[in-house]
Enzyme design. Structure first.
Site, mmCIF file in Angstrom:
data_model
loop_
_atom_site.group_PDB
_atom_site.id
_atom_site.type_symbol
_atom_site.label_atom_id
_atom_site.label_comp_id
_atom_site.label_asym_id
_atom_site.label_seq_id
_atom_site.Cartn_x
_atom_site.Cartn_y
_atom_site.Cartn_z
ATOM 1 N N HIS A 89 -10.369 -0.262 9.746
ATOM 2 C CA HIS A 89 -10.025 -0.370 11.168
ATOM 3 C C HIS A 89 -10.197 0.992 11.855
ATOM 4 O O HIS A 89 -9.765 2.024 11.339
ATOM 5 C CB HIS A 89 -8.584 -0.855 11.314
ATOM 6 C CG HIS A 89 -8.232 -1.313 12.680
ATOM 7 N ND1 HIS A 89 -7.978 -0.429 13.707
ATOM 8 C CD2 HIS A 89 -8.110 -2.565 13.199
ATOM 9 C CE1 HIS A 89 -7.694 -1.117 14.800
ATOM 10 N NE2 HIS A 89 -7.776 -2.409 14.524
ATOM 11 N N TYR A 125 -7.507 -3.031 7.189
ATOM 12 C CA TYR A 125 -6.756 -1.849 7.615
ATOM 13 C C TYR A 125 -7.542 -0.573 7.352
ATOM 14 O O TYR A 125 -7.660 0.297 8.218
ATOM 15 C CB TYR A 125 -5.421 -1.842 6.869
ATOM 16 C CG TYR A 125 -4.729 -0.509 6.741
ATOM 17 C CD1 TYR A 125 -3.968 0.011 7.779
ATOM 18 C CD2 TYR A 125 -4.805 0.214 5.551
ATOM 19 C CE1 TYR A 125 -3.308 1.227 7.644
ATOM 20 C CE2 TYR A 125 -4.145 1.422 5.408
ATOM 21 C CZ TYR A 125 -3.401 1.923 6.452
ATOM 22 O OH TYR A 125 -2.750 3.112 6.317
ATOM 23 N N HIS A 148 0.889 -1.166 0.000
ATOM 24 C CA HIS A 148 0.000 0.000 0.000
ATOM 25 C C HIS A 148 0.928 1.217 0.000
ATOM 26 O O HIS A 148 1.669 1.441 0.963
ATOM 27 C CB HIS A 148 -0.874 -0.050 1.254
ATOM 28 C CG HIS A 148 -1.780 1.122 1.437
ATOM 29 N ND1 HIS A 148 -2.910 1.332 0.664
ATOM 30 C CD2 HIS A 148 -1.751 2.134 2.340
ATOM 31 C CE1 HIS A 148 -3.519 2.424 1.089
ATOM 32 N NE2 HIS A 148 -2.836 2.934 2.100
ATOM 33 N N VAL A 183 1.199 -0.176 12.643
ATOM 34 C CA VAL A 183 1.699 -1.554 12.562
ATOM 35 C C VAL A 183 1.427 -2.292 13.876
ATOM 36 O O VAL A 183 1.158 -3.492 13.867
ATOM 37 C CB VAL A 183 3.215 -1.584 12.223
ATOM 38 C CG1 VAL A 183 3.778 -2.978 12.335
ATOM 39 C CG2 VAL A 183 3.466 -1.026 10.849
#
Length: 109
Positions: free
Chosen positions: A80, A77, A10, A36
């Site tokens: 999220h 992601y 990404h 992360v």
């Protein structure tokens, strides 16, 4: 050539607005890197500033690369809550931003 199994990169290119303080940019980078630790499918994060001698950068100044375990991981992601909160906090700092996802291909010579 061989597509890397499952992995997805990404890539986010940004140009911060001129009035964004260097400390704010540093906060952005630290916050991005910390994702992360908060979002399991996000496997790695790296970043850098443009050092090109050409004018092909179109004004983009920073590059951020995150690696995910799959395209589903990228979708997780993006949805999220930690990413949504982070993005909402910093999107107004950009003059320009572009994001692209790709599956890396390994070239064996």
């Amino acid at each position: 050539m061989e597509e890397a199994k499952g992995l997805v990169n990404h890539v986010v290119l940004t140009k911060f607005k001129d009035d964004v303080a260097p400390e704010r940019i540093e906060d952005f980078i630290k916050g991005f890197a910390n994702l992360v630790n908060l979002i399991p499918p996000m496997k790695s994060f790296s970043w850098g500033k443009d050092v090109s001698d050409t004018s092909m950068h179109q004004g983009f100044t920073h590059v951020f690369v995150s690696t995910f375990e799959s395209t589903e991981g990228v979708a997780e992601y993006l949805a999220h809550p930690a990413h949504v909160e982070f993005a909402n906090l910093f999107l107004l700092c950009f003059e320009k931003v572009i994001a692209i996802d790709y599956k890396p291909t390994i070239v064996k010579l």
